[in-house]
Design a protein around this motif. Structure first.
Motif, PDB file in Angstrom:
ATOM      1  N   GLN A 120       0.753   5.778  -0.878  1.00 50.79           N
ATOM      2  CA  GLN A 120      -0.059   6.953  -1.200  1.00 50.79           C
ATOM      3  C   GLN A 120       0.215   7.393  -2.627  1.00 50.79           C
ATOM      4  O   GLN A 120       1.272   7.105  -3.202  1.00 50.79           O
ATOM      5  CB  GLN A 120       0.269   8.083  -0.230  1.00 50.79           C
ATOM      6  CG  GLN A 120      -0.257   7.849   1.179  1.00 50.79           C
ATOM      7  CD  GLN A 120      -0.156   9.083   2.050  1.00 50.79           C
ATOM      8  OE1 GLN A 120       0.756   9.893   1.886  1.00 50.79           O
ATOM      9  NE2 GLN A 120      -1.087   9.229   2.982  1.00 50.79           N
ATOM     10  N   SER A 163      -3.555   4.825  -2.442  1.00 50.52           N
ATOM     11  CA  SER A 163      -4.596   5.651  -1.827  1.00 50.52           C
ATOM     12  C   SER A 163      -4.399   7.120  -2.192  1.00 50.52           C
ATOM     13  O   SER A 163      -3.272   7.581  -2.380  1.00 50.52           O
ATOM     14  CB  SER A 163      -4.578   5.484  -0.310  1.00 50.52           C
ATOM     15  OG  SER A 163      -3.304   5.821   0.202  1.00 50.52           O
ATOM     16  N   SER A 164      -5.507   7.824  -2.245  1.00 49.54           N
ATOM     17  CA  SER A 164      -5.444   9.243  -2.630  1.00 49.54           C
ATOM     18  C   SER A 164      -5.223  10.144  -1.426  1.00 49.54           C
ATOM     19  O   SER A 164      -5.295   9.708  -0.293  1.00 49.54           O
ATOM     20  CB  SER A 164      -6.731   9.647  -3.346  1.00 49.54           C
ATOM     21  OG  SER A 164      -7.839   9.387  -2.514  1.00 49.54           O
ATOM     22  N   SER A 194       0.838  -1.189   0.000  1.00 53.37           N
ATOM     23  CA  SER A 194       0.000   0.000   0.000  1.00 53.37           C
ATOM     24  C   SER A 194       0.876   1.243   0.000  1.00 53.37           C
ATOM     25  O   SER A 194       1.851   1.314   0.746  1.00 53.37           O
ATOM     26  CB  SER A 194      -0.914   0.007   1.226  1.00 53.37           C
ATOM     27  OG  SER A 194      -1.795  -1.094   1.195  1.00 53.37           O
TER      28      SER A 194
END
Length: 123
Positions: free
Chosen positions: A13, A122-123, A11
């Motif tokens: 950003q 992820s934003s 994961s």
């Protein structure tokens, strides 16, 4: 026996980077057509990048300038360096290979597939 094992997913950003690896056994990655595919939830699997001994690396338009495919012949490993990641890059990423010419992302041509590694941006 040919085996492909991906690693390096995770994961991150948006704007971040990841490097995926694909460890191959039973053959040397630089002597065949090798590629990375990805499949996002609810979408068809698509080709991302491919490379062979005799041609330039090829990329999907959506990743050009951000992703780089390479191989380390000595370690029989394929890599995908992913920079400037976007949420739309979120997918399961698969390593694949075959013995034929490396002209398309036609998935039916690819004989060998790994189990995949998940990338979440992820934003």
């Amino acid at each position: 026996q040919v085996q492909l094992v991906e690693s390096g997913g995770g994961s991150v950003q948006a704007g971040g980077s990841l490097r995926l690896s694909c460890a191959a056994s039973g053959f040397t990655v630089s002597t065949y057509c090798m590629a990375w595919f990805r499949q996002a939830p609810g979408k068809a699997r698509e080709g991302v990048a491919r490379i062979s001994t005799y041609g330039k690396p090829q990329y999907a338009d959506s990743v050009k300038g951000r992703f780089t495919i390479s191989s380390d012949n000595a370690k029989t490993t394929l890599y995908l360096q992913m920079n400037s990641l976007k949420p739309e890059d979120t997918a399961m990423y698969y390593c694949a290979g075959h013995r034929l010419g490396c002209f398309t992302f036609n998935q039916q041509d690819f004989s060998w597939w790994g189990q995949g590694t998940q990338v979440t941006v992820s934003s």
